[in-house]
Write an enzyme that holds these catalytic residues in place. Structure first.
Site, short mmCIF file in Angstrom:
data_model
loop_
_atom_site.label_atom_id
_atom_site.label_comp_id
_atom_site.label_asym_id
_atom_site.label_seq_id
_atom_site.Cartn_x
_atom_site.Cartn_y
_atom_site.Cartn_z
N GLU A 163 5.60 2.66 -5.08
CA GLU A 163 6.45 2.16 -6.16
C GLU A 163 7.11 3.25 -7.00
O GLU A 163 6.81 3.42 -8.18
CB GLU A 163 5.63 1.25 -7.08
CG GLU A 163 4.96 0.10 -6.39
CD GLU A 163 4.31 -0.89 -7.37
OE1 GLU A 163 4.13 -0.55 -8.55
OE2 GLU A 163 3.99 -2.01 -6.94
N GLU A 345 1.00 -4.96 -1.19
CA GLU A 345 0.27 -5.52 -2.34
C GLU A 345 0.80 -6.91 -2.65
O GLU A 345 2.01 -7.13 -2.66
CB GLU A 345 0.48 -4.67 -3.61
CG GLU A 345 -0.27 -3.39 -3.68
CD GLU A 345 0.02 -2.60 -4.96
OE1 GLU A 345 0.31 -3.20 -6.00
OE2 GLU A 345 -0.05 -1.36 -4.88
C1 FCB Z 1 1.37 -2.52 -8.93
C2 FCB Z 1 0.58 -1.26 -8.73
C3 FCB Z 1 -0.90 -1.46 -8.60
C4 FCB Z 1 -1.42 -2.54 -9.51
C5 FCB Z 1 -0.57 -3.78 -9.42
C6 FCB Z 1 -1.03 -4.92 -10.29
O1 FCB Z 1 2.55 -2.23 -9.58
O2 FCB Z 1 1.01 -0.61 -7.57
O3 FCB Z 1 -1.54 -0.23 -8.81
O4 FCB Z 1 -1.53 -2.07 -10.79
O5 FCB Z 1 0.76 -3.48 -9.72
#
Ligand code: FCB
Length: 434
Positions: A163, A345
């Site tokens: 990110e 994620e």
């Molecule tokens: C993302 C991050 C991760 C976590 C989630 C909730 O932006 O990559 O580390 O904090 O959000």
């Protein structure tokens, strides 16, 4: 829900959020150590000093992953454990930790996916300008080469950066994350240097001719216009440009979005010949982190504004919008494909409570089930989705929220470090059995 047989199901974490042992075995200071100690920056003054104590409990944690039945584990490597000063002298004990972790995973038949940078920059490099300093991209490459050389035979899935929008915007644009700087020009400059760092690591990986795959992970969020009006449509395009295209376009097309002239002017002095060749070199896959969507109307000085969530929200205040995942996957595939995609994620925070040895979190189970279903729909529509990593394996240090936001499918009692599989984790476990 139908998924291919070789689809990779996993769980994800990040070094600073779970490892603890912040001063152990020669680990250098990171920008999050410094930032979390700065009064007012992290809720309740929480730090990652101990976190989930995963550094000491990794064996038990890997055993728990095996019990859940996951195919793969996405973790990140703390750069300051490997190079305490960011560059120069290598710290063998830090390296050894990741070697032991990878061995443990492989012994359990769990495929490692390693992220090289999940926000814990060595503080020494920040003192030299951090991601505003072009040299940082080259130090990152050197660190990446070390990791490729040391782990390239056993780790077959690599992610350069997690990110970069967050590292650049939250870190240097609005200061909500480490190192806590705030200036829009710094955001754009940091974003460019991060992209360059990705490109340099990618090039180095290719030169080493290793048997694995490499990509980047972006936080992408589909933006929807609040109304069919032309104004809202244009506003929505700007929001999309800011969050999504500012990273997707350089990575896949080799230039920044041309419809954002003020941004282009601001970044121009930081671009050097050849940068875009590195940044847009073909990757093996793209990692996508998806949590929620935005609904955008024309307003204000930026020309757009997000409306309040239109449906149920998680403990983060993020709207639960599973269809957004489907829309996003199709859009990325259509506009930037064909490239294999991973959801690196996806998950949700809820204020879980341990009651009589059990954590009932039906909302999280529903969240996951509905998002899995949208991923299945996208696959059916022809999107080359290869895997899905639930955020997160464990409750952990949720950045500026400290330990006050629980994303785990495994509950962590931070007093005792006990791990308790939540109902959502049990659900995931049974989902993985079939
Ligand atoms: C993302 C991050 C991760 C976590 C989630 C909730 O932006 O990559 O580390 O904090 O959000």
């Amino acid at each position: 829900m139908k998924f291919p047989r070789d689809f990779r199901w996993g769980v994800a974490t990040a070094s600073y959020q779970i490892e603890g042992a912040a001063q152990e075995d020669g680990r250098g200071e990171s920008i999050w150590d410094r930032f979390s100690r700065t009064p007012g920056k992290v809720l309740h003054g929480h730090t990652g000093d101990v976190a989930c104590d995963h550094y000491h409990r990794y064996k038990e944690d890997v055993a728990l992953m095996a019990e859940l039945g996951v195919d793969s584990y996405r973790f990140s490597i703390a750069w300051p454990r490997i190079y305490p000063a960011g560059k120069g002298e290598l710290n063998p004990k830090g390296l050894d930790f990741y070697k032991r972790l990878v061995d443990e995973l492989l012994q359990r038949g769990i495929e490692p996916m390693a992220t090289l940078y999940h926000w814990d920059l060595p503080q020494v490099l920040e003192d030299k300008g951090g991601w505003l300093n072009r040299d940082t991209a080259y130090y990152f490459r050197d660190y990446a080469v070390t990791m490729f050389e040391e782990l390239g035979d056993t780790v077959k899935l690599w992610i350069t950066l997690n990110e970069p929008w967050c590292s650049a915007y939250l870190g240097y644009g609005n200061g909500v994350h480490a190192p806590g700087k705030s200036d829009l020009n710094w955001y754009l400059q940091a974003a460019h240097i991060l992209l360059l760092a990705h490109g340099l690591a990618l090039q180095a990986y290719r030169e080493l001719n290793l048997p694995g795959e490499i990509g980047i992970t972006l936080n992408l969020s589909p933006q929807y216009p609040a109304s069919p009006s032309r104004e809202d449509g244009e506003a929505c395009r700007r929001a999309d440009g800011f969050l999504n295209r500012w990273f997707l376009d350089p990575l896949f097309a080799g230039f920044y979005p041309q419809d954002m002239p003020e941004f282009l002017t601001a970044v121009a002095p930081h671009i050097q010949p050849g940068d875009f060749d590195l940044i847009s070199a073909p990757q093996d896959f793209l990692g996508i982190n998806y949590y929620s969507r935005g609904i955008i109307k024309a307003a204000g000085k930026d020309g757009y504004e997000a409306l309040p969530p239109a449906g149920p929200v998680t403990h983060m205040g993020w709207e639960v919008y599973p269809e957004g995942l489907y829309d996003l996957l199709l859009r990325v595939h259509r506009d930037y494909g064909p490239i294999p995609l991973y959801i690196t994620e996806n998950g949700a925070a809820y204020p879980d409570q341990l009651m009589e040895g059990r954590v009932a979190d039906p909302e999280r189970t529903a969240y996951l089930r509905e998002h899995f279903a949208q991923a299945a729909r996208a696959l059916e529509a022809g999107v080359p989705l290869k895997g899905y990593y639930v955020w997160s394996f464990l409750d952990n240090f949720e950045w500026a929220f400290g330990y006050e936001r629980r994303f785990g499918i495994v509950y962590v009692d931070f007093q005792t470090q006990a791990r308790i599989i939540k109902d959502s984790g049990r659900w995931y476990q049974s989902f993985l059995l079939v």
